[in-house]
Design an enzyme around this catalytic site. Structure first.
Site, short mmCIF file in Angstrom:
data_model
loop_
_atom_site.label_atom_id
_atom_site.label_comp_id
_atom_site.label_asym_id
_atom_site.label_seq_id
_atom_site.Cartn_x
_atom_site.Cartn_y
_atom_site.Cartn_z
N SER A 1 9.77 75.56 4.70
CA SER A 1 10.38 74.24 4.40
C SER A 1 11.30 73.85 5.54
O SER A 1 11.59 72.81 5.86
CB SER A 1 11.34 74.55 3.08
N GLY B 1 9.08 80.94 4.44
CA GLY B 1 10.10 79.98 5.01
C GLY B 1 9.73 78.73 5.55
O GLY B 1 10.36 78.21 6.54
N ASN C 1 3.89 79.20 2.86
CA ASN C 1 4.62 79.18 1.75
C ASN C 1 5.74 78.20 1.86
O ASN C 1 6.46 78.16 2.57
CB ASN C 1 5.33 80.65 1.69
N ASP D 1 5.01 86.22 -6.16
CA ASP D 1 5.53 86.33 -4.69
C ASP D 1 6.62 87.29 -4.84
O ASP D 1 7.59 87.17 -5.71
CB ASP D 1 5.88 84.95 -4.39
N HIS D 2 6.92 87.66 -3.56
CA HIS D 2 8.01 88.53 -3.35
C HIS D 2 8.44 89.54 -4.20
O HIS D 2 9.80 89.54 -4.86
CB HIS D 2 9.35 87.63 -2.82
N THR E 1 11.70 75.64 -0.90
CA THR E 1 13.08 74.81 -0.93
C THR E 1 12.94 73.35 -0.70
O THR E 1 13.83 72.55 -1.31
CB THR E 1 14.08 75.18 0.10
#
Length: 299
Positions: A214, A212, A233, A84-85, A236
């Site tokens: 979470s 993002g 995804n 990822d990323h 956190t």
């Protein structure tokens, strides 16, 4: 069972108007907890290792990736492995050898034309090596310690027309869209732009990804899935669960020195969080509760 490829999991979810959850892995305990939580929910899951997690492990993706793959091989539900990323072409080029079936190549920080060129090259390489490639257009804030973007900041939202042109120019298999979520949120207060999501779904024929997540409340997540999000995804939220459980264990038993004691508590907390978050992605049935057959799961 052996690792499942990410593409078929996401494609099946899209066909069923559902979503598959992708959870960030930082340690082996994360991978074990994610699989345990997915097994409790009887649902497929994606283990994803970010470039930042690779950096934490001295820039070596193989040890954690292979450990995650071994854990997945013992799972009773389908499990995929995703990188990822990724901003580094060098890391991208190591993905296939480390067992990853998919990569999210992140050039969203670049000007549009540079983003297109870099992502096109990444997609071409990935497809030649049998990898499914996700990219991002617009900017989901909160990475690398940065705060969330203002809703009206340039680049804070994905433009549907630009996204359609971007997918055609790059050949990516999925697109992460910026619709109001932000990485690293510790409170679930995000509100998504569902009208924009509807327009994006209408403009694109590839699966849409929400980063993002979470910080997104359950009702917002469920509505986003109904609106076309296919991969969700989450990172956190697991770290909050793990850290809270470890802190509580150490406070209750300050003399403990065996990390297995408090890491077990952290792993249990993460597994419970996974099960709860997966349930939040389920469509609501007539009785007002989540239900339905989970894609690719045993009965």
């Amino acid at each position: 069972m052996p690792l499942t490829a990410t593409g078929p999991l996401v494609t099946a979810a899209a066909a069923a108007r559902r979503a598959v959850a992708a959870f960030n892995v930082i340690t082996l305990e994360h991978a074990e907890a994610i699989i345990e939580g997915a097994e409790a929910a009887r649902t497929p899951v994606i283990l994803q290792i970010s470039e930042n997690a690779v950096a934490f492990h001295h820039g070596r993706p193989a040890p954690l990736a292979r450990a995650a793959a071994e854990a997945a091989a013992l799972a009773s539900v389908p499990v995929a492995l995703h990188l990822d990323h990724v901003r580094s072409a060098g890391l991208l080029h190591r993905a296939a050898d480390c067992g990853f079936g998919s990569v999210m190549f992140d050039a969203s920080h670049l000007p549009y034309e540079e983003n297109v060129a870099a992502t096109r090259a990444a997609a071409d390489w990935a497809h030649r090596h049998g990898l499914w490639l996700e990219a991002e257009l617009g900017e989901v804030g909160g990475k690398d310690g940065g705060g969330p973007l203002d809703a009206h900041a340039p680049g804070a939202r994905t433009d549907p027309a630009e996204a359609r042109a971007y997918v055609a120019a790059t050949g990516v298999d999925a697109l992460a869209v910026a619709v109001g979520s932000s990485h690293a949120m510790t409170r679930r207060t995000a509100r998504l732009d569902h009208g924009l999501l509807v327009r994006l779904r209408g403009a694109l024929d590839v699966p849409l990804v929400l980063h993002g997540s979470s910080g997104v409340p359950d009702a917002e997540l469920r509505r986003a899935v109904a609106g076309g999000i296919t991969k969700v995804n989450i990172g956190t939220a697991l770290n909050i669960a793990m850290t809270g459980a470890v802190r509580a264990h150490l406070a209750a038993d300050p003399a403990v020195v065996d990390p297995r004691r408090y890491l077990s508590a952290g792993r249990r907390a993460m597994a419970a969080a996974v099960t709860g978050l997966v349930a939040a992605l389920e469509p609501v049935g007539e009785g007002g509760v989540s239900g339905g057959v989970r894609t690719g799961c045993p009965p």
